[in-house]
Motif scaffolding. Structure first.
Motif, PDB file in Angstrom:
ATOM      1  N   LEU A 133       0.925  -1.278  -0.094  1.00 22.78           N
ATOM      2  CA  LEU A 133       0.040  -0.077   0.017  1.00 22.78           C
ATOM      3  C   LEU A 133       0.628   1.331  -0.027  1.00 22.78           C
ATOM      4  O   LEU A 133       0.583   2.270  -0.399  1.00 22.78           O
ATOM      5  N   ARG A 134       1.904   1.113   0.799  1.00 20.67           N
ATOM      6  CA  ARG A 134       3.010   2.472   0.790  1.00 20.67           C
ATOM      7  C   ARG A 134       3.600   2.733  -0.634  1.00 20.67           C
ATOM      8  O   ARG A 134       3.699   3.860  -0.884  1.00 20.67           O
ATOM      9  N   ARG A 135       3.620   1.780  -1.636  1.00 20.12           N
ATOM     10  CA  ARG A 135       4.145   1.710  -2.878  1.00 20.12           C
ATOM     11  C   ARG A 135       3.235   2.247  -3.877  1.00 20.12           C
ATOM     12  O   ARG A 135       3.692   2.766  -4.945  1.00 20.12           O
ATOM     13  N   ALA A 136       1.808   1.995  -3.664  1.00 23.64           N
ATOM     14  CA  ALA A 136       0.886   2.253  -4.667  1.00 23.64           C
ATOM     15  C   ALA A 136       0.362   3.432  -4.715  1.00 23.64           C
ATOM     16  O   ALA A 136       0.303   4.332  -3.852  1.00 23.64           O
ATOM     17  N   ASP A 137       0.179   3.880  -6.129  1.00 25.23           N
ATOM     18  CA  ASP A 137      -0.400   5.378  -6.050  1.00 25.23           C
ATOM     19  C   ASP A 137      -1.982   5.218  -5.944  1.00 25.23           C
ATOM     20  O   ASP A 137      -2.795   6.050  -5.702  1.00 25.23           O
ATOM     21  N   ILE A 138      -2.377   3.899  -6.679  1.00 18.29           N
ATOM     22  CA  ILE A 138      -3.856   3.684  -6.820  1.00 18.29           C
ATOM     23  C   ILE A 138      -4.171   2.405  -6.107  1.00 18.29           C
ATOM     24  O   ILE A 138      -3.382   1.386  -6.603  1.00 18.29           O
ATOM     25  N   VAL A 139      -5.040   2.054  -5.354  1.00 14.65           N
ATOM     26  CA  VAL A 139      -5.683   0.909  -5.122  1.00 14.65           C
ATOM     27  C   VAL A 139      -6.806   0.633  -5.348  1.00 14.65           C
ATOM     28  O   VAL A 139      -7.641   1.297  -4.903  1.00 14.65           O
ATOM     29  N   ILE A 140      -7.229  -0.621  -6.000  1.00 16.65           N
ATOM     30  CA  ILE A 140      -8.601  -0.846  -6.451  1.00 16.65           C
ATOM     31  C   ILE A 140      -8.882  -2.171  -5.509  1.00 16.65           C
ATOM     32  O   ILE A 140      -8.165  -3.246  -5.746  1.00 16.65           O
ATOM     33  N   CYS A 141      -9.892  -2.043  -4.857  1.00 15.77           N
ATOM     34  CA  CYS A 141     -10.474  -3.321  -4.082  1.00 15.77           C
ATOM     35  C   CYS A 141     -11.415  -3.974  -4.823  1.00 15.77           C
ATOM     36  O   CYS A 141     -12.570  -3.313  -4.856  1.00 15.77           O
ATOM     37  N   THR A 142     -11.470  -5.069  -5.279  1.00  9.36           N
ATOM     38  CA  THR A 142     -12.709  -5.656  -5.817  1.00  9.36           C
ATOM     39  C   THR A 142     -12.983  -7.093  -5.455  1.00  9.36           C
ATOM     40  O   THR A 142     -13.744  -7.697  -5.764  1.00  9.36           O
ATOM     41  N   ALA A 143     -12.531  -7.633  -4.069  1.00  6.70           N
ATOM     42  CA  ALA A 143     -12.756  -8.836  -3.437  1.00  6.70           C
ATOM     43  C   ALA A 143     -14.179  -8.614  -3.164  1.00  6.70           C
ATOM     44  O   ALA A 143     -14.741  -7.564  -2.643  1.00  6.70           O
ATOM     45  N   LEU A 144     -15.046  -9.750  -3.646  1.00  7.33           N
ATOM     46  CA  LEU A 144     -16.206  -9.917  -3.548  1.00  7.33           C
ATOM     47  C   LEU A 144     -16.742 -10.821  -2.010  1.00  7.33           C
ATOM     48  O   LEU A 144     -16.039 -11.901  -1.912  1.00  7.33           O
ATOM     49  N   ILE A 145     -17.413 -10.101  -1.379  1.00 14.25           N
ATOM     50  CA  ILE A 145     -17.784 -10.611   0.136  1.00 14.25           C
ATOM     51  C   ILE A 145     -19.304 -11.160  -0.420  1.00 14.25           C
ATOM     52  O   ILE A 145     -20.169 -10.203  -0.417  1.00 14.25           O
ATOM     53  N   ARG A 146     -19.550 -12.350  -0.251  1.00 11.82           N
ATOM     54  CA  ARG A 146     -20.574 -12.933  -0.365  1.00 11.82           C
ATOM     55  C   ARG A 146     -21.747 -12.823   0.636  1.00 11.82           C
ATOM     56  O   ARG A 146     -21.304 -12.688   1.655  1.00 11.82           O
ATOM     57  N   ALA A 147     -23.125 -12.918   0.458  1.00 10.22           N
ATOM     58  CA  ALA A 147     -23.926 -12.937   1.395  1.00 10.22           C
ATOM     59  C   ALA A 147     -23.637 -14.109   2.180  1.00 10.22           C
ATOM     60  O   ALA A 147     -23.317 -15.178   1.839  1.00 10.22           O
ATOM     61  N   ALA A 148     -24.132 -13.798   3.818  1.00  5.60           N
ATOM     62  CA  ALA A 148     -23.766 -15.065   4.573  1.00  5.60           C
ATOM     63  C   ALA A 148     -24.457 -16.437   4.120  1.00  5.60           C
ATOM     64  O   ALA A 148     -23.840 -17.466   4.619  1.00  5.60           O
ATOM     65  N   ARG A 149     -25.537 -16.461   3.252  1.00  9.24           N
ATOM     66  CA  ARG A 149     -26.128 -17.710   3.045  1.00  9.24           C
ATOM     67  C   ARG A 149     -25.372 -18.316   2.035  1.00  9.24           C
ATOM     68  O   ARG A 149     -25.703 -19.499   1.897  1.00  9.24           O
ATOM     69  N   ARG A 150     -24.654 -17.587   1.413  1.00  9.66           N
ATOM     70  CA  ARG A 150     -23.723 -18.137  -0.009  1.00  9.66           C
ATOM     71  C   ARG A 150     -22.253 -18.278   0.491  1.00  9.66           C
ATOM     72  O   ARG A 150     -21.268 -18.555  -0.468  1.00  9.66           O
TER      73      ARG A 150
END
Length: 153
Positions: A133-150
């Protein structure tokens, strides 16, 4: 439509993948617009502008599209994902991020993707992510957190 099975026969109705693909693309365009500098390295009469460093967190459908889009725009891209690289997703992640993968945290355990990691592993992972994170100029978070039932964990 989110509950549609993700199988070959239903691929044309896979809303999750098609929208995630567009979201990854759009995330990079929005980030580039907000960044205020050009993403590729540029040589000008006034000097050299370094290429932007983009870190993509989550290398699923949206993340792979974000990696590809950022690379096409000339950024230096690295990616991380909690899933172990295997199957069809392994090669695209390695190829699109120049072979650099950040801490692959998860692993298959008894048919399940997730299992709780030890404190030592979590500490090392936090250190590596903080460094990236210290080295990055741009951080894109695409991690999908599914609904609890799935959830797969």
């Amino acid at each position: 439509m989110e509950l549609m099975p993700r199988i070959t026969r239903a691929q044309t109705m896979d809303v999750l993948s098609s929208q995630a693909n567009l979201a990854g693309y759009r995330a990079v365009l929005d980030a580039a617009a907000e960044f205020g500098r050009a993403l590729p390295m540029m040589m000008t009469a006034a000097g050299t502008i370094k290429a932007a460093r983009v870190l993509v967190m989550g290398a699923g459908v949206a993340g792979l599209q974000a990696i590809a889009t950022a690379r096409r725009l000339g950024a230096i891209v690295s990616a991380t994902d909690v899933r172990p690289p295997q199957g069809a997703g392994r090669e695209p992640r390695r190829h699109l991020s120049h072979g650099r993968r950040g801490g692959d945290a998860g692993r298959r355990d008894g048919g399940r993707l997730c299992r709780e990691m030890g404190e030592d592993f979590q500490r090392r992972q936090r250190e590596k992510v903080t460094e990236a994170l210290r080295r990055a100029d741009i951080v894109i978070c695409t991690a999908l957190i599914r609904a609890a039932r799935r959830r797969s964990c």
